[in-house]
Design an enzyme around this catalytic site. Sequence first.
Site, PDB file in Angstrom:
ATOM      1  N   LYS A   1       2.469  -5.964   8.697  1.00  0.00           N
ATOM      2  CA  LYS A   1       3.303  -7.131   8.397  1.00  0.00           C
ATOM      3  C   LYS A   1       4.695  -6.947   8.984  1.00  0.00           C
ATOM      4  O   LYS A   1       5.272  -7.875   9.558  1.00  0.00           O
ATOM      5  CB  LYS A   1       3.394  -7.359   6.889  1.00  0.00           C
ATOM      6  CG  LYS A   1       2.126  -7.906   6.277  1.00  0.00           C
ATOM      7  CD  LYS A   1       2.275  -8.025   4.778  1.00  0.00           C
ATOM      8  CE  LYS A   1       1.016  -8.566   4.126  1.00  0.00           C
ATOM      9  NZ  LYS A   1       1.156  -8.653   2.659  1.00  0.00           N
TER      10      LYS A   1
ATOM     11  N   HIS B   1       1.994   3.004  -7.785  1.00  0.00           N
ATOM     12  CA  HIS B   1       0.757   2.378  -8.253  1.00  0.00           C
ATOM     13  C   HIS B   1       0.568   2.614  -9.743  1.00  0.00           C
ATOM     14  O   HIS B   1       1.113   3.546 -10.325  1.00  0.00           O
ATOM     15  CB  HIS B   1      -0.466   2.882  -7.484  1.00  0.00           C
ATOM     16  CG  HIS B   1      -0.689   4.363  -7.567  1.00  0.00           C
ATOM     17  ND1 HIS B   1      -1.296   4.965  -8.633  1.00  0.00           N
ATOM     18  CD2 HIS B   1      -0.374   5.342  -6.703  1.00  0.00           C
ATOM     19  CE1 HIS B   1      -1.363   6.268  -8.422  1.00  0.00           C
ATOM     20  NE2 HIS B   1      -0.793   6.524  -7.255  1.00  0.00           N
TER      21      HIS B   1
END
Length: 148
Positions: A82, A132
Amino acid sequence: MSRGDERIVAAADSAARQVVGRVVVCAGTDLVDVDDIRALLARQPRFAQRHFTAGERAYCLLERDPAERFAVRFAAKEAVLKALGTGLSGAALREIEVVRRHSGQPELALAGRAAALAEAAGVHSWLITLTHTRHLAHAFVAGVGQPA
């Protein structure tokens, strides 16, 4: 806001502070559902071989349930693509490797087309932060150029 969401927000804030004063030429972020990666690993045994380097697989498989580690690395790879403006079709995911320094801090190593795209974009080095929970994996990357 849940405890996991608070951790993700704190990691994003920390990542943003790392880029202050640097010549950032591109940035990317991605959020991955850990359960989706867990299901992919179960449904498609070759998924890990196709998208992760041998070093990444070895590190992730140290855990009884490697899905969180795979998910956060997958998020990092997507964040890099990205940042480079290409999306998933820009380079093979195995050309983007998340490695660990002796300190445990993550670092990016690019090869092949991914490295060529980064060079063409003027990226000299990368800043990366990973976090995470059992359910979400988040990565933020910033491509840093040469000082002016």
